[in-house]
Design an enzyme around this catalytic site. Structure first.
Site, PDB file in Angstrom:
ATOM      1  N   TYR A  13       0.834  -1.205   0.000  1.00 36.54           N
ATOM      2  CA  TYR A  13       0.000   0.000   0.000  1.00 36.54           C
ATOM      3  C   TYR A  13       0.871   1.258   0.000  1.00 36.54           C
ATOM      4  O   TYR A  13       0.646   2.187  -0.768  1.00 36.54           O
ATOM      5  CB  TYR A  13      -0.938  -0.018   1.207  1.00 36.54           C
ATOM      6  CG  TYR A  13      -1.771   1.230   1.356  1.00 36.54           C
ATOM      7  CD1 TYR A  13      -2.807   1.506   0.461  1.00 36.54           C
ATOM      8  CD2 TYR A  13      -1.530   2.128   2.384  1.00 36.54           C
ATOM      9  CE1 TYR A  13      -3.573   2.650   0.594  1.00 36.54           C
ATOM     10  CE2 TYR A  13      -2.292   3.279   2.519  1.00 36.54           C
ATOM     11  CZ  TYR A  13      -3.306   3.535   1.630  1.00 36.54           C
ATOM     12  OH  TYR A  13      -4.061   4.674   1.756  1.00 36.54           O
ATOM     13  N   LYS A  17       1.294   4.192  -3.032  1.00 37.77           N
ATOM     14  CA  LYS A  17       1.024   5.613  -2.853  1.00 37.77           C
ATOM     15  C   LYS A  17       2.194   6.467  -3.339  1.00 37.77           C
ATOM     16  O   LYS A  17       2.000   7.570  -3.824  1.00 37.77           O
ATOM     17  CB  LYS A  17       0.746   5.912  -1.376  1.00 37.77           C
ATOM     18  CG  LYS A  17      -0.623   5.442  -0.925  1.00 37.77           C
ATOM     19  CD  LYS A  17      -0.879   5.751   0.520  1.00 37.77           C
ATOM     20  CE  LYS A  17      -1.011   7.231   0.718  1.00 37.77           C
ATOM     21  NZ  LYS A  17      -1.502   7.612   2.038  1.00 37.77           N
ATOM     22  N   GLY A 139       4.196  -4.215   9.320  1.00 39.49           N
ATOM     23  CA  GLY A 139       4.459  -3.096   8.423  1.00 39.49           C
ATOM     24  C   GLY A 139       3.693  -1.834   8.769  1.00 39.49           C
ATOM     25  O   GLY A 139       3.905  -0.798   8.153  1.00 39.49           O
TER      26      GLY A 139
END
Length: 183
Positions: A13, A17, A139
């Site tokens: 993710y 981004k 994470g």
């Protein structure tokens, strides 16, 4: 964190981004295309999907409106910088005419814990739901606050909603769908 803080994405993710920023900078160099990169803090607001990897606000509101206990991953002391979608809209509008070839954090520049978020939603809803704590997700960063001073200077922008105001607007959206306004 300011815009010069090193990027060390620890999840797919996070990588997803950051990747578009490289494309935008490349298009500027190759095709002379101007850009303004807006790095959002943790966005929330009406119409956010609470399913899957939706934002924690929409997930909490969805669960708590149906009377279910919210799930908090970790101890809940991790902090986030939550920003209401209406403030994101005004930042995007400001970027239409300023901030050429700039990277700008769009945030409230506030540190709110996940425990505080859950408590505020509980208070607004008038509920007394207790959270269910589960192990932290791998994470997941412990603390995240974005410095928005560059946005104030470059875009002449600042947020208008604090967390509680944004949560009230968000919760009213969902409760109005059912015909009840809370605030």
């Amino acid at each position: 964190l300011d815009e010069k803080h090193p990027i060390k994405a620890m999840s797919p993710y996070g990588i997803s981004k950051h990747t578009p920023e490289h494309y935008l900078k490349m298009y500027n160099e190759v095709h002379n295309l101007d850009y303004t990169i807006l790095r959002y803090a943790n966005a929330y607001g009406p119409r956010q999907d609470p399913m899957g990897e939706g934002g924690v606000v929409s997930i909490f509101v969805d669960r708590m409106l149906e009377g279910s206990n919210p799930v908090i991953y970790g101890d809940g002391k991790q902090t986030r910088d939550f920003i209401y979608v209406g403030d994101l809209v005004s930042a995007n509008i400001a970027a239409l005419n300023s901030g050429d070839n700039e990277l700008v954090n769009i945030s409230c520049n506030n540190r709110d814990s996940v425990n505080d978020l859950y408590k505020t939603i509980n208070d607004i809803l008038g509920k007394s739901l207790e959270p269910i704590y589960k192990p932290a997700k791998p994470g997941d960063i412990r603390h995240s606050v974005l410095d928005n001073s560059k946005a104030k200077k470059v875009l002449d922008w600042e947020p208008k909603n604090n967390l509680k105001e944004g949560l009230i607007k968000t919760i009213n959206y969902y409760t109005n769908k059912g015909g009840k306004k809370l605030w």
